[in-house]
Design a protein around this motif. Structure first.
Motif, PDB file in Angstrom:
ATOM      1  N   ARG A 105       0.885  -1.135   0.026  1.00  0.00           N
ATOM      2  CA  ARG A 105      -0.271   0.091  -0.137  1.00  0.00           C
ATOM      3  C   ARG A 105       0.903   1.391   0.190  1.00  0.00           C
ATOM      4  N   LEU A 106       1.935   1.176   0.889  1.00  0.00           N
ATOM      5  CA  LEU A 106       2.647   2.399   0.883  1.00  0.00           C
ATOM      6  C   LEU A 106       3.401   2.541  -0.125  1.00  0.00           C
ATOM      7  N   ALA A 107       3.770   1.491  -1.169  1.00  0.00           N
ATOM      8  CA  ALA A 107       4.468   1.685  -2.252  1.00  0.00           C
ATOM      9  C   ALA A 107       3.909   2.046  -3.532  1.00  0.00           C
ATOM     10  N   GLY A 108       2.343   2.066  -3.228  1.00  0.00           N
ATOM     11  CA  GLY A 108       1.343   2.560  -4.263  1.00  0.00           C
ATOM     12  C   GLY A 108       0.646   1.473  -4.978  1.00  0.00           C
ATOM     13  N   SER A 109       0.833   0.230  -4.560  1.00  0.00           N
ATOM     14  CA  SER A 109       0.022  -0.656  -5.152  1.00  0.00           C
ATOM     15  C   SER A 109      -0.571  -1.726  -4.161  1.00  0.00           C
ATOM     16  N   PRO A 110      -1.797  -1.265  -3.659  1.00  0.00           N
ATOM     17  CA  PRO A 110      -2.334  -2.053  -2.365  1.00  0.00           C
ATOM     18  C   PRO A 110      -2.509  -3.693  -2.588  1.00  0.00           C
ATOM     19  N   ARG A 111      -2.481  -4.220  -3.711  1.00  0.00           N
ATOM     20  CA  ARG A 111      -2.630  -5.532  -3.933  1.00  0.00           C
ATOM     21  C   ARG A 111      -1.515  -6.319  -4.507  1.00  0.00           C
ATOM     22  N   ALA A 112      -0.341  -5.804  -4.075  1.00  0.00           N
ATOM     23  CA  ALA A 112       0.771  -6.317  -4.519  1.00  0.00           C
ATOM     24  C   ALA A 112       1.728  -6.878  -3.285  1.00  0.00           C
ATOM     25  N   ALA A 113       1.071  -7.573  -2.451  1.00  0.00           N
ATOM     26  CA  ALA A 113       1.897  -7.787  -1.242  1.00  0.00           C
ATOM     27  C   ALA A 113       2.834  -9.100  -1.753  1.00  0.00           C
ATOM     28  N   ARG A 114       2.320  -9.787  -2.679  1.00  0.00           N
ATOM     29  CA  ARG A 114       3.207 -11.093  -3.218  1.00  0.00           C
ATOM     30  C   ARG A 114       4.304 -10.613  -3.976  1.00  0.00           C
ATOM     31  N   GLN A 115       4.298  -9.123  -4.585  1.00  0.00           N
ATOM     32  CA  GLN A 115       5.461  -8.834  -5.230  1.00  0.00           C
ATOM     33  C   GLN A 115       6.748  -8.389  -4.158  1.00  0.00           C
ATOM     34  N   VAL A 116       5.925  -7.742  -3.097  1.00  0.00           N
ATOM     35  CA  VAL A 116       6.839  -7.463  -1.847  1.00  0.00           C
ATOM     36  C   VAL A 116       7.690  -8.542  -1.516  1.00  0.00           C
ATOM     37  N   VAL A 117       6.713  -9.767  -1.300  1.00  0.00           N
ATOM     38  CA  VAL A 117       7.592 -11.069  -0.837  1.00  0.00           C
ATOM     39  C   VAL A 117       8.705 -11.171  -1.745  1.00  0.00           C
ATOM     40  N   ARG A 118       8.649 -11.054  -3.009  1.00  0.00           N
ATOM     41  CA  ARG A 118       9.310 -11.361  -4.109  1.00  0.00           C
ATOM     42  C   ARG A 118      10.670 -10.552  -4.051  1.00  0.00           C
ATOM     43  N   ALA A 119      10.178  -9.256  -3.871  1.00  0.00           N
ATOM     44  CA  ALA A 119      11.425  -8.052  -3.584  1.00  0.00           C
ATOM     45  C   ALA A 119      12.317  -8.639  -2.492  1.00  0.00           C
ATOM     46  N   LEU A 120      11.730  -8.726  -1.423  1.00  0.00           N
ATOM     47  CA  LEU A 120      12.407  -9.236  -0.371  1.00  0.00           C
ATOM     48  C   LEU A 120      13.509 -10.448  -0.284  1.00  0.00           C
ATOM     49  N   HIS A 121      12.717 -11.523  -0.948  1.00  0.00           N
ATOM     50  CA  HIS A 121      13.357 -12.665  -1.428  1.00  0.00           C
ATOM     51  C   HIS A 121      14.719 -12.513  -2.121  1.00  0.00           C
ATOM     52  N   SER A 122      14.490 -11.526  -3.436  1.00  0.00           N
ATOM     53  CA  SER A 122      15.738 -11.541  -4.173  1.00  0.00           C
ATOM     54  C   SER A 122      16.556 -10.137  -4.040  1.00  0.00           C
ATOM     55  N   MET A 123      16.099  -9.225  -3.094  1.00  0.00           N
ATOM     56  CA  MET A 123      17.094  -8.102  -2.908  1.00  0.00           C
ATOM     57  C   MET A 123      17.454  -7.689  -1.479  1.00  0.00           C
ATOM     58  N   SER A 124      17.084  -8.741  -0.607  1.00  0.00           N
ATOM     59  CA  SER A 124      17.437  -8.483   0.858  1.00  0.00           C
ATOM     60  C   SER A 124      18.861  -8.338   1.057  1.00  0.00           C
ATOM     61  N   LYS A 125      19.676  -9.297   0.503  1.00  0.00           N
ATOM     62  CA  LYS A 125      21.199  -9.134   0.594  1.00  0.00           C
ATOM     63  C   LYS A 125      21.656  -8.126   0.086  1.00  0.00           C
ATOM     64  N   LYS A 126      21.393  -8.065  -1.337  1.00  0.00           N
ATOM     65  CA  LYS A 126      21.857  -7.034  -2.228  1.00  0.00           C
ATOM     66  C   LYS A 126      21.898  -5.579  -1.498  1.00  0.00           C
ATOM     67  N   TYR A 127      20.814  -5.223  -1.039  1.00  0.00           N
ATOM     68  CA  TYR A 127      20.550  -3.951  -0.674  1.00  0.00           C
ATOM     69  C   TYR A 127      20.552  -3.783   1.130  1.00  0.00           C
ATOM     70  N   ARG A 128      20.906  -5.058   1.692  1.00  0.00           N
ATOM     71  CA  ARG A 128      21.099  -5.054   2.962  1.00  0.00           C
ATOM     72  C   ARG A 128      19.772  -4.681   3.779  1.00  0.00           C
ATOM     73  N   LEU A 129      18.767  -5.318   3.291  1.00  0.00           N
ATOM     74  CA  LEU A 129      17.325  -4.731   4.069  1.00  0.00           C
ATOM     75  C   LEU A 129      17.189  -5.408   5.432  1.00  0.00           C
ATOM     76  N   PRO A 130      16.354  -4.690   6.374  1.00  0.00           N
ATOM     77  CA  PRO A 130      16.147  -5.473   7.554  1.00  0.00           C
ATOM     78  C   PRO A 130      14.934  -6.172   7.487  1.00  0.00           C
ATOM     79  N   TRP A 131      14.973  -7.361   6.667  1.00  0.00           N
ATOM     80  CA  TRP A 131      14.031  -8.110   6.079  1.00  0.00           C
ATOM     81  C   TRP A 131      13.062  -8.925   7.209  1.00  0.00           C
ATOM     82  N   HIS A 132      13.859  -8.926   8.400  1.00  0.00           N
ATOM     83  CA  HIS A 132      13.211  -9.643   9.585  1.00  0.00           C
ATOM     84  C   HIS A 132      12.112  -8.858  10.237  1.00  0.00           C
ATOM     85  N   ARG A 133      12.106  -7.666   9.785  1.00  0.00           N
ATOM     86  CA  ARG A 133      11.005  -6.608  10.311  1.00  0.00           C
ATOM     87  C   ARG A 133       9.617  -6.948   9.488  1.00  0.00           C
ATOM     88  N   VAL A 134       9.635  -7.714   8.477  1.00  0.00           N
ATOM     89  CA  VAL A 134       8.379  -7.929   7.592  1.00  0.00           C
ATOM     90  C   VAL A 134       7.630  -9.039   7.932  1.00  0.00           C
TER      91      VAL A 134
END
Length: 102
Positions: free
Chosen positions: A28-57
């Motif tokens: 929702r905050l990213a502008g696509s309220p029905r895209a929760a699965r895309q958030v999952v995909r982004a987390l899976h593929s980008m967490s290490k590269k971008y050093r995301l705090p994935w554990h907070r999701v």
């Protein structure tokens, strides 16, 4: 990277220590309220590269969504180290710990 994905990365980076956000909330905050699965995909593929705090999701039920024991335990320990309490049933109190950006 799409604008949506860029937004997702920035939002996840913004989640403060000791707080959590849900996949749907980030979508929702990213502008696509029905895209929760895309958030999952982004987390899976980008967490290490971008050093995301994935554990907070977490999921909308206030639970860690990861199924394999090692990842689940890593996420749980990371959250608890930041002061997030996880109930006996594995549920995080969203009223208390959900991040609410201004």
């Amino acid at each position: 990277m799409t604008p949506f994905t860029e937004n997702v990365v920035e939002i996840i980076r913004s989640i403060p220590e000791g707080k959590v956000a849900t996949y749907g909330q980030i979508a929702r905050l990213a502008g696509s309220p029905r895209a929760a699965r895309q958030v999952v995909r982004a987390l899976h593929s980008m967490s290490k590269k971008y050093r995301l705090p994935w554990h907070r999701v977490i999921n909308a039920k206030g639970q860690i969504a990861l199924q394999d024991d090692e990842s689940y335990n890593e996420q749980r320990l990371s959250l608890e180290a930041e002061g997030v309490e996880i109930g006996l049933s594995g549920v995080i109190d969203l009223e208390k710990y959900q991040w609410r950006p201004e």
